[in-house]
Scaffold this motif. Structure first.
Motif, mmCIF file in Angstrom:
data_model
loop_
_atom_site.group_PDB
_atom_site.id
_atom_site.type_symbol
_atom_site.label_atom_id
_atom_site.label_comp_id
_atom_site.label_asym_id
_atom_site.label_seq_id
_atom_site.Cartn_x
_atom_site.Cartn_y
_atom_site.Cartn_z
ATOM 1 N N ARG A 1 4.649 5.761 1.604
ATOM 2 C CA ARG A 1 3.316 5.832 2.224
ATOM 3 C C ARG A 1 3.395 6.855 3.358
ATOM 4 N N ALA B 1 7.966 2.879 1.957
ATOM 5 C CA ALA B 1 7.138 1.697 2.217
ATOM 6 C C ALA B 1 7.741 0.445 1.597
ATOM 7 N N GLU C 1 0.840 -1.192 0.000
ATOM 8 C CA GLU C 1 0.000 0.000 0.000
ATOM 9 C C GLU C 1 0.878 1.246 0.000
ATOM 10 N N GLY C 2 0.606 2.172 -0.873
ATOM 11 C CA GLY C 2 1.391 3.399 -0.918
ATOM 12 C C GLY C 2 1.179 4.139 -2.219
ATOM 13 N N THR C 3 1.911 5.230 -2.377
ATOM 14 C CA THR C 3 1.822 6.018 -3.607
ATOM 15 C C THR C 3 2.687 5.364 -4.674
#
Length: 365
Positions: A253, A258, A137-139
């Motif tokens: 993140r 991350a 999960e993250g950009t």
């Protein structure tokens, strides 16, 4: 900005788009059947929420998806990523097995990498050599790292902190010293008497696989290779190096690192070379992408790397040649995907010549 660099702006976005335009789509039914066949997985397996990233991943096919399956009598939904060979490969010596096994070793050490799940080394199940990993999960990162992705819309102070954390990861990786006992598959990568020679020979072979024997563009690569082998310094035994440390391969993140992605060029060597690539791209991407404020200086990068490594950087001036030499080799491998190949080749070659001249002043002709 010169007319030359202005023409090159947007190069990374155009290159990724050109490469991805010819990639085949992975067969979702075959992928589902492959997952269903894994130990501990209970059917039926259904896949949904398919996404093909467009701003990163020029050398591989990438598919994001959600898998629903059974495990231990319970139904589960998990977000995953399939990484697969895109038909005609940009990197001719690419090994999905090597990348998967490297991820396994890094994940076992607790490094921030995606969890590797399943490998289809020869593509007999999925249709293309591939592996599946857990999604972080993250950009999402972007090849044009200043105009898109996690570094784009943040304050200069936040940008600097994120970029220093990325450099610090490679210092941490040096401290971890994951060696050949945990990565025996990487011993077959390249030939030569030293870790430096093996890595340089691997990339020279990559350039030759994509060129005619009399291609004049091989000449500066061979010249740089010859000098680097002849003047290689005495260094510590090689340990795991990620091999493609551009910050476009880092997922963030909430402003913190991350995961480090894309381990296809990992090798046994010296992490100072990956630090040098980060430093180089920090400035050149201001010309090839867009100008931004709040980027670390070379001295700040070195300090963070050494802090995380717990030791001073070794022969940094020599290893500054590594990413430039490798870039020229990879440009030849992917020349058919490059919309402005000649301009990009000339741009990076000038940097290689300048850095080689600097190294000769330090290490001799």
């Amino acid at each position: 900005m010169s007319a030359e660099t202005e023409e090159l702006q947007g190069f990374y976005d155009k290159s990724v788009a050109a490469a991805k335009s010819g990639y085949p789509e992975i067969d979702a039914d075959r992928l589902a059947a492959f997952i269903a066949a894994q130990p501990g997985i209970e059917g039926p397996v259904t896949l949904s929420n398919f996404i093909v990233p467009q701003s990163s991943g020029a050398s591989n096919g990438i598919l994001l998806f959600t898998a629903e399956f059974g495990r231990s009598g319970e139904r589960r939904r998990e977000d995953m990523v399939a990484r697969y060979a895109p038909g005609t490969t940009m990197i001719k010596q690419k090994s999905f097995s090597d990348e998967f096994l490297t991820l396994v070793a890094a994940y076992k050490r607790g490094l921030p990498v995606p969890e590797p799940l399943w490998l289809d080394a020869d593509g007999s199940a999925v249709g293309y050599p591939s592996f599946v990993m857990a999604r972080i999960e993250g950009t999402p990162p972007a090849s044009a790292m200043y105009s898109k992705g996690p570094l784009a819309d943040v304050s200069p102070e936040a940008r600097k902190a994120m970029m220093l954390e990325a450099a610090g990861f490679h210092g941490r990786l040096r401290r971890e010293a994951i060696g050949r006992d945990e990565l025996p598959h990487l011993l077959a990568r390249g030939s030569g008497e030293t870790d430096i020679e093996r890595e340089l020979n691997w990339f020279l072979a990559e350039a030759r696989l994509s060129s005619e024997p009399d291609d004049p563009k091989l000449e500066p690569i061979v010249e740089a290779h010859r000098w680097m082998v002849a003047h290689q310094p005495a260094v510590r035994e090689g340990t795991l190096v990620q091999g493609d440390s551009q910050i476009a391969n880092v997922m963030f993140r909430d402003g913190r690192l991350a995961a480090v992605l894309d381990w296809e060029l990992a090798y046994l060597g010296h992490n100072e070379a990956d630090l040098a690539l980060i430093v180089f791209l920090t400035e050149t991407m201001k010309q090839l992408d867009k100008h931004v404020d709040g980027t670390p200086t070379e001295a700040e990068y070195l300090a963070r790397f050494e802090e995380e490594a717990g030791a001073p950087a070794e022969h940094y001036d020599f290893f500054k040649l590594f990413p430039l030499f490798k870039t020229q080799c990879i440009l030849l491998s992917g020349r058919s995907f490059q919309p402005a190949f000649e301009q990009v080749w000339t741009y990076y070659l000038a940097h290689l010549h300048a850095e080689l001249a600097n190294a000769k002043r330090i290490y001799g002709d």
